[in-house]
Scaffold this active site. Structure first.
Site, PDB file in Angstrom:
ATOM      1  CG  ASN A  60      -9.545  64.457  49.505  1.00  0.00           C
ATOM      2  OD1 ASN A  60      -9.479  65.385  48.715  1.00  0.00           O
ATOM      3  ND2 ASN A  60      -8.738  64.364  50.547  1.00  0.00           N
ATOM      4  CD  GLU A  62      -9.911  65.074  54.758  1.00  0.00           C
ATOM      5  OE1 GLU A  62      -9.855  65.959  55.645  1.00  0.00           O
ATOM      6  OE2 GLU A  62      -8.897  64.502  54.290  1.00  0.00           O
ATOM      7  CB  CYS A  71     -10.508  58.168  48.467  1.00  0.00           C
ATOM      8  SG  CYS A  71      -9.690  57.516  49.922  1.00  0.00           S
ATOM      9  CD  GLU A  73      -7.983  57.790  44.596  1.00  0.00           C
ATOM     10  OE1 GLU A  73      -8.656  58.360  45.493  1.00  0.00           O
ATOM     11  OE2 GLU A  73      -6.758  57.647  44.661  1.00  0.00           O
ATOM     12  CB  CYS A 110      -6.146  54.160  50.045  1.00  0.00           C
ATOM     13  SG  CYS A 110      -7.941  54.019  49.909  1.00  0.00           S
ATOM     14  CB  CYS A 113      -9.293  53.799  46.183  1.00  0.00           C
ATOM     15  SG  CYS A 113     -10.144  55.128  47.050  1.00  0.00           S
TER      16      CYS A 113
END
Ligand code: THU
Length: 161
Positions: A60, A62, A71, A73, A110, A113
């Protein structure tokens, strides 16, 4: 009456996985060290093995403008699409590390994703097998990302295919 249900594999620990799966999950655990997560402190690592045997990872990333963060993924999916265009993903392991709690149970992708994973399955015409686990504890194996997103909004809905 409609119904949706799916089965998944559950293992009590990483040691009980097949060697290849255990290695992939250990790689995902290791790659959390290059996550950029100064805001949440939640470091996610994902590593995929492709049909050609290559390993591709994502963590990830940020941002001070929080919604800009992405993210692990989806970073991984972008890396695969760029580095190995058209390659199918066989399996993807996802793990995490945070100081706020022990990394002792699986996390699953999530909602955003899940949508991205399902589109990747669609465009490569191959299921992505998900291996989900913390640094310790139970490990889940799910045969396809699509199972996590019933009634997926897909390219068919757009009428463009
Ligand atoms: N995150 C991921 O990278 N993957 C997941 O599956 C769950 C959440 C990231 C997003 C954000 O940087 C941090 O974890 C906390 O939500």
């Amino acid at each position: 009456m409609g119904q949706f249900q799916f089965s998944y594999e559950l293992f009590d620990s990483i040691e009980l996985l097949e060697d290849q799966d255990a290695a992939l999950l250990r790689a995902a655990i290791a790659t959390t060290s290059v996550a950029y997560a100064p805001y949440s402190g939640f470091h996610v690592g994902a590593v995929a093995v492709l049909e050609n045997g290559a390993l591709v990872s994502g963590t990830n990333q940020e941002n001070a403008s929080y919604p800009v963060g992405i993210c692990a993924e989806r970073v991984l999916l972008g890396n695969v699409a760029m580095q190995y265009p058209g390659q199918k993903i066989k399996s993807m392991a996802i793990s995490y590390r945070t100081k706020k709690r022990p990394s002792d149970q699986p996390i699953s992708p999530c909602g955003m994703c899940r949508q991205a994973l399902v589109e990747f399955e669609f465009r490569t015409a191959a299921p992505i097998r998900l291996i989900l686990g913390g640094e310790t504890g139970q490990v889940m194996i799910i045969d396809s990302a699509k199972l996590l997103l019933p009634f997926t909004f897909s390219p068919h809905e757009l009428g463009t295919d």
